[in-house]
Design a protein around this motif. Structure first.
Motif, short mmCIF file in Angstrom:
data_model
loop_
_atom_site.label_atom_id
_atom_site.label_comp_id
_atom_site.label_asym_id
_atom_site.label_seq_id
_atom_site.Cartn_x
_atom_site.Cartn_y
_atom_site.Cartn_z
N ALA A 232 1.06 -1.34 0.12
CA ALA A 232 0.42 -0.33 0.19
C ALA A 232 0.87 1.65 0.08
N LEU A 235 2.35 1.90 -4.03
CA LEU A 235 1.58 2.61 -4.47
C LEU A 235 1.22 4.27 -3.84
N LYS A 236 1.50 4.87 -2.84
CA LYS A 236 1.38 5.66 -2.55
C LYS A 236 2.20 7.11 -2.49
N SER A 257 1.27 6.82 -9.04
CA SER A 257 1.36 8.25 -8.20
C SER A 257 1.75 9.59 -8.37
N ILE A 260 -0.35 10.24 -12.11
CA ILE A 260 -1.66 10.78 -11.86
C ILE A 260 -0.94 11.27 -12.08
N ALA A 273 -6.89 11.26 -15.43
CA ALA A 273 -6.43 11.48 -13.95
C ALA A 273 -7.74 10.37 -13.25
N ALA A 277 -7.22 7.50 -10.82
CA ALA A 277 -7.28 7.51 -9.68
C ALA A 277 -7.92 6.61 -8.75
N LEU A 280 -6.65 2.68 -9.16
CA LEU A 280 -6.15 3.20 -8.46
C LEU A 280 -6.66 2.52 -6.54
N LEU A 281 -7.48 3.10 -7.32
CA LEU A 281 -8.62 3.36 -5.31
C LEU A 281 -8.44 2.14 -5.07
N THR A 284 -6.36 -0.37 -4.08
CA THR A 284 -6.05 -0.35 -2.43
C THR A 284 -6.76 -1.29 -1.96
N ILE A 285 -8.58 -1.32 -2.26
CA ILE A 285 -9.20 -1.56 -1.67
C ILE A 285 -9.21 -3.53 -1.41
N PHE B 106 -13.27 -1.58 8.90
CA PHE B 106 -12.28 -1.54 7.57
C PHE B 106 -12.86 -0.42 7.12
N SER B 110 -8.87 1.36 5.19
CA SER B 110 -9.13 1.68 3.95
C SER B 110 -7.77 3.45 4.09
N ARG B 112 -6.49 5.02 5.69
CA ARG B 112 -4.75 4.74 5.69
C ARG B 112 -3.79 4.61 4.84
N MET B 113 -4.83 3.19 3.67
CA MET B 113 -4.15 2.52 2.48
C MET B 113 -3.89 3.59 2.05
N THR B 114 -5.55 4.59 1.81
CA THR B 114 -5.33 5.04 0.35
C THR B 114 -4.53 5.93 -0.26
N SER B 115 -4.05 6.63 -1.93
CA SER B 115 -3.12 6.99 -1.76
C SER B 115 -3.68 8.17 -1.85
N PRO B 116 -3.25 9.64 -1.24
CA PRO B 116 -3.67 11.31 -1.56
C PRO B 116 -3.78 11.68 -2.55
N ILE B 117 -3.09 10.62 -3.98
CA ILE B 117 -3.48 11.19 -4.94
C ILE B 117 -4.81 10.75 -5.67
N VAL B 118 -5.83 9.93 -5.27
CA VAL B 118 -7.06 10.02 -5.39
C VAL B 118 -8.11 10.86 -4.77
N LEU B 121 -7.64 14.56 -6.20
CA LEU B 121 -7.72 15.33 -8.11
C LEU B 121 -9.51 16.05 -7.48
#
Lengths: 300, 272
Positions: A232, A235-236, A257, A260, A273, A277, A280-281, A284-285, B106, B110, B112-118, B121
């Motif tokens: 994770a 990926l970040k 990252s 994007i 983009a 994203a 990518l989400l 991640t899920i 859960f 999630s 914590r795991m999610t990329s800030p880029i998501v 935007l």
């Protein structure tokens, strides 16, 4: 409920937990879920804010089709995967050596000091790690080349060459995250019951046999935690690489990252983009699900 | 039982760990005391006459000073908010069983795991339409996406360890749930709350991507300004390293305070 003897009388209905949870859940909903829905909607539109005159029409799955047939996007995912399988073994081996050294009895004071300073890389601002990397890996006056000079390798253009730049971000990532692996593995090692370890020490003098048959079973949960958390985090990964290389030279360090971010905020193609994203989400899920299933099963 | 050479090897190993952990940090700090000429020297100098000029320069630079103030405002506010929102939620999660509890866990992970880029935007677009770009509030709010979960996780753990007989006694005295939360759980959970607040501060202080995307001139945070030195022809290395040192020093001290909890904070409690 745990307490059956005392009858709840005041402020105790079915809804009590709801009132305590509501502020946090509502806030996270507004700042987390709402933007995600916004991104989902945007991902179905043509949305280039550099060209507002064209408007933002809905284009169905066009963005997704473009993204999935975009070789640069796949290349960035592949590079991210390559980065992961490069840093992880190094971090695991170094982390295990560090954990074993810290687990070994004796030298209490030195050991506590080593354990404490392991926190320093973890706390260092990721962007500043990138700045330090720029200085250390400078071709002319960087200290990395000074070290290599001693062993007779000279003048590597770290940040100016494809292989050099990739190696440089790998080294900085190894510096920052090896302590993380070491501390998790150390926690695993301390789960081995003392008497089992003592008994095994009488049986065998081989450290390797000890590791394989006595300690490894206790390390497995730590290893899984590391595998998933690090995937994770990779990926970040953005700050350090962005500061050090901006994804270059060429596309040598163009992790997902970074890519994007460039499509969204340099080309201003927010539709594409957003589709990237969202993909990518989803990835991640899937990883989070795995995380919960494997690691929290016994807790909850 | 242990041989002398064994102890020596162990000691060497431990010293190497310390050197490994501290070297880049040391190199940054020592470079911040060098003049530009000393930094550009090839091969790099290990012994030199230190100068405080770089620090004098950055503290005279309004941009750097403002950035540090911005970082302080943002990190402190988001931490206070995260604690205010997270502790009641932790109380509910530690004390009650209810439907959907595991889904809630859960959801927190999630985050914590999610990329800030998501989120960067859509939040950029929303902030643009709401005229919130380049304000403290947008950073304070978006940082809650990782700070509230971290507070909830650590504090729930702490609350679970508070013995239930305490509150039963309080309840016999007629205390309601809110009083129990305030008078028993908050004070007894204070250590965990403090640890979670420190983590929340560290993560916010260190964050770059959101700050880069969501701010312009007025609200640039310290990491953004430090990276902005990285453009132009001749880089002011001494200033860059001095700024880096000023940014990293406070969080390093905080991190050393919570070093025992570091792994818990970074894994959201998956390993103790």
């Amino acid at each position: 409920m745990r307490e059956t003897t005392v009858k709840p009388n005041r402020g105790y209905g079915r809804w009590t937990p709801f009132w305590f949870l509501a502020p946090a859940v509502l806030t996270l909903f507004v700042i987390g879920i709402y933007p995600t829905i916004f991104a989902l909607v945007t991902s179905f539109r043509q949305y280039n804010i550099a060209r507002p005159r064209e408007g933002f029409p809905f284009v169905g799955f066009d963005n997704y089709i473009n993204v999935l047939s975009d070789s640069t996007f796949w290349a960035s995912l592949l590079l991210t995967a390559r980065f992961y399988i490069t840093v992880l073994p190094i971090q695991l081996v170094l982390g295990l050596i560090i954990a074993l050294l810290l687990h070994k009895p004796g030298l209490g004071l030195l050991k506590s000091l080593a354990r404490v300073v392991l926190v320093v890389p973890l706390a260092t601002t990721y962007a500043v790690v990138g700045l330090i990397g720029r200085l250390i890996f400078n071709r002319e006056f960087g200290v990395a080349n000074q070290f290599l000079d001693v062993v007779g390798i000279g003048g590597i253009d770290w940040l100016g060459s494809q292989g050099g730049a990739f190696a440089a971000i790998v080294i900085m990532d190894v510096w920052q995250w090896t302590p993380f692996c070491a501390l998790i593995l150390l926690a695993g090692l301390s789960m081995v019951p003392g008497e089992i370890e003592e008994a095994a020490r009488l049986e065998t003098r081989s450290k390797l046999a000890m590791l394989r048959y006595v300690q490894l079973p206790f390390l497995l949960p730590s290893l899984t935690a590391i595998l998933i958390m690090r995937s994770a985090d990779v990926l970040k990964l953005f700050d350090m690489v962005f500061v050090m290389t901006r994804g270059g030279p060429g596309s040598a360090t163009d992790l997902v990252s970074i890519y994007i971010q460039r499509v969204g905020f340099r080309i201003f193609d927010l539709g594409t983009a957003s589709a990237q994203a969202i993909l990518l989400l989803i990835l991640t899920i899937l990883i989070s699900r795995l995380y919960i299933r494997v690691l929290y099963r016994e807790v909850n | 039982m242990r041989s002398k050479s064994g102890i020596l090897l162990h000691a060497i190993g431990l010293v190497l760990i310390i050197a490994f952990s501290l070297f880049p940090f040391y190199w940054m700090v020592s470079s911040s005391f060098k003049t530009q000429a000393q930094i550009l020297a090839s091969p790099p100098q290990w012994f030199f006459t230190p100068t405080l000029q770089n620090y004098a320069d950055i503290f005279a630079d309004a941009k750097v000073v403002n950035a540090i103030i911005n970082s302080l405002i943002v990190a402190t506010s988001t931490t206070l908010l995260a604690v205010a929102l997270g502790t009641p939620a932790a109380f509910a999660l530690a004390r009650y069983e209810f439907k959907g509890k595991s889904d809630l866990w859960f959801w927190f992970i999630s985050n914590r795991m999610t990329s800030p880029i998501v989120l960067a935007l859509p939040v950029y677009l929303i902030a643009m339409y709401a005229n919130l770009l380049d304000t403290h509030i947008v950073l304070i709010l978006i940082y809650l996406t990782f700070n509230v979960p971290i507070v909830v996780w650590i504090v729930t753990d702490q609350f679970k360890s508070i013995p239930p007989d305490l509150e039963q006694a309080a309840r016999l005295d007629g205390a309601d749930q809110f009083t129990i939360f305030r008078k028993i759980y908050l004070p007894l959970g204070a250590p965990g709350i403090a640890v979670s607040a420190i983590f929340s501060f560290i993560f916010s202080w260190n964050e770059l991507l959101y700050a880069l995307v969501l701010t312009r001139r007025n609200v640039q945070t310290a990491p953004v300004v430090a990276t902005s030195f990285m453009s132009g022809y001749e880089l002011p290395w001494g200033k860059i390293m001095a700024t880096g040192t000023v940014i990293v020093l406070p969080v390093t001290i905080f991190a050393l305070i919570v070093s025992r909890h570091m792994v818990r904070g970074l894994t959201m409690g998956a390993t103790k």
